[in-house]
Design a protein around this motif. Sequence first.
Motif: not given
Length: 361
Positions: A26-30, A70-77, A169-171, A312-315
Amino acid sequence: MSEMKSMLVNTVERLLQDLCPPETVNGAEKGEWPAKLWDALEDAGLPRAWLSEEAGGSGVGVGDVLAVLRAAGRFAAPVPLAETLLAGWLLEAAGLRIPDGPLSVAPVTVEDRIAFRRTANGWQLSGTARHVPWGAAAGYLAVVARAGNKTRVALVESSRCRITQGKNLAGEPRDTVNFDGVTVLAGNAAEAPAGISQAALWQRGALTRVALMTGAIEKAMDLSLRYANDRVQFGKPIGKFQAVQQQLALMSGEVAAALVATDASGQAADRARGLGETACAKTRVGEAAGVVAALAHQIHAAIGVTYEHTLHHSTRRLWSWREEFGAEADWAGYLGHWIARLGPDGLWPAMTSPAGIPVKA
């Protein structure tokens, strides 16, 4: 899973578990740069994993790196891990130095073109690249451009470019980079060797998105399964209802398809083939992303569209990543074009050959 792949995946999962909670995303999106997370990834050598040992990397294969992503994608890094890996791959192939810190690549859309013009001390660039991931946050960009009838690779300081910041769209940062008038010294540009081109960057970039999407698909599935078991309605968990069970079963099938497509494309790339497999994987995983994201939100209902819930971090990343480095329609059209050229006698061998789908850039 090989010993090296297992070690890499365990390392990145431990780091992300500790340093990539939802608050960091969330902080990164800001606009907050996750310095602790990036520093930890660099200390572990993960952004240089694609490099040879001589260049300070791990010398691992494409399939191993896709498992990390794949691991980075799971955590939305929220870091340019994929882009730094891509930049390192380009720079090492061209024999150029590889700076520390976050890197990115350009151009990333098939329509954009960057050009070189020879100067007294080096090269001058021209052209604009759109949707460059983390263009402003990266210290340097690895740029693929044309100089006459030859392809060259250049290491360009991002601060020398005119950058208009944007987001997907994901910020995540997706910037427009204008290279007009930017100059690079002769030592920071080199002729691209065989196999390095804008098309090759597009293909390997598509592989990174395939892996990231597969991780996000797995995460959306895990969240949906957990919610279905925890959410009680009419006296029992909603996962006991047949309609929800059917949705979970459909999601499970899409997850399995994405995993197979990702593994197959990585194995093909490690055999120095894989353009056809990349096309298949980007198309199939992109379709899975749409199905899984829709079903995950159906299962979560209203809570799933709130900012507080992490679905929403994933979708949102799935909806964004499926369009990057070519959407399903782009890769399906490309694959169909080359398969059609094989003719009726070539279709079955192309589908069944253990050597991979024989299409060329």
